[in-house]
Structure formats: structure tokens, C-alpha cells
Motif scaffolding. Structure first.
Motif, PDB file in Angstrom:
ATOM      1  N   GLU A 152       0.831  -1.210   0.000  1.00  0.00           N
ATOM      2  CA  GLU A 152       0.000   0.000   0.000  1.00  0.00           C
ATOM      3  C   GLU A 152       0.864   1.257   0.000  1.00  0.00           C
ATOM      4  O   GLU A 152       0.510   2.266  -0.594  1.00  0.00           O
ATOM      5  N   TYR A 174       0.641  -6.020  -8.263  1.00  0.00           N
ATOM      6  CA  TYR A 174      -0.188  -4.955  -7.713  1.00  0.00           C
ATOM      7  C   TYR A 174      -0.599  -3.980  -8.811  1.00  0.00           C
ATOM      8  O   TYR A 174       0.082  -3.831  -9.813  1.00  0.00           O
ATOM      9  N   THR A 185      -3.107   1.341  -3.917  1.00  0.00           N
ATOM     10  CA  THR A 185      -2.530   0.158  -4.549  1.00  0.00           C
ATOM     11  C   THR A 185      -3.248  -1.077  -4.024  1.00  0.00           C
ATOM     12  O   THR A 185      -3.488  -1.220  -2.833  1.00  0.00           O
ATOM     13  N   ARG A 186      -3.601  -1.985  -4.956  1.00  0.00           N
ATOM     14  CA  ARG A 186      -4.302  -3.205  -4.556  1.00  0.00           C
ATOM     15  C   ARG A 186      -3.609  -4.425  -5.172  1.00  0.00           C
ATOM     16  O   ARG A 186      -2.913  -4.327  -6.174  1.00  0.00           O
TER      17      ARG A 186
END
Length: 128
Positions: free
Chosen positions: A52, A68, A75-76
Motif C-alpha cells: 500500500e 499490484y 494500490t491493490r
């Protein structure tokens, strides 16, 4: 040696962990793989523990080499989190210091099967 023996085994793979600081070396790694005669070169995506924030700027800019995705919301993780390892028992890992682990997700070889400094890979694998 396998080419001299006209054998398909062992199948030697050169794995390169792509992170932002080295992603510019991808073409050089492909060339090196050909020069040293490995069967294949695989580019691996890195697991970033604090993705993240990515404090060390490790997430590659090239999306095909990243686990990602950056979105306006942050951010995932692109994949699915699963509580299983499909690589177990067919993709063992040998760490830089000779430890053998059954899975590449065991980054620190906490579930080590053995140590190549003390015994052969064949002996380690047969025990399991």
C-alpha cells in the motif's frame, strides 16, 4: 550437460525477480539466459509486504511484472488470496545458502526440507 546427453532433464530455469530498481535489466537477463544455456528464463513478480505504501519503491512500473495495480483509491493486489500452494511438491526452492523448501512462498525457508551443505537433493527429496 543435459544437451550433451540429449536429455530433457533436468529442466533448468533461470528465475529473475523483477522489482522497480532492476526492471531495466529484463532484456539483459534474457540474453544472459541464452548465453549460459538454461532451458528457460522466468520473470517473477515480487511479493511486497507493505504494497500500500511501497516505501522502498519496489513495485515495478511495468504492470505485467507486478502483482499490484495502482488505482485512484490506492494500490491493490491483482490476484486472489488463496490458502493453498499449488506449487507444493513440484517446484521446490533452493535458497542462496543451500536450504531446500517445498514452496516459493516460504521466502525464509521456515519449512525447510533439508540443507544441501549436509546432504544431496535426492536424499532430501526422498525423505519427504
Amino acid at each position: 550437460m543435459e544437451k550433451e546427453l540429449k536429455s530433457t532433464k533436468p529442466f533448468v530455469v533461470f528465475q529473475f525477480l523483477v522489482v522497480q530498481p532492476n526492471e531495466h535489466q529484463i532484456e539483459d537477463v534474457k540474453k544472459l539466459g541464452k548465453e549460459i544455456g538454461v532451458d528457460d528464463v522466468w520473470f517473477k513478480t515480487a511479493q511486497i509486504y507493505d504494497y500500500e505504501n511501497d516505501p522502498n519503491n519496489l513495485i515495478p512500473t511495468r504492470e505485467e511484472y507486478s502483482r499490484y495495480k495502482k488505482t485512484p483509491q490506492g494500490t491493490r493486489f491483482k490476484g486472489k488470496m488463496q490458502n493453498q500452494c499449488w506449487r507444493l511438491w513440484h517446484d521446490p526452492v533452493i535458497t542462496w545458502d543451500g536450504l531446500v523448501a517445498p514452496c516459493c512462498f516460504d521466502k525464509d525457508a521456515q519449512y525447510r526440507m533439508g540443507n544441501l551443505r549436509n546432504e544431496s537433493f535426492r536424499d532430501i527429496w526422498k525423505k519427504w
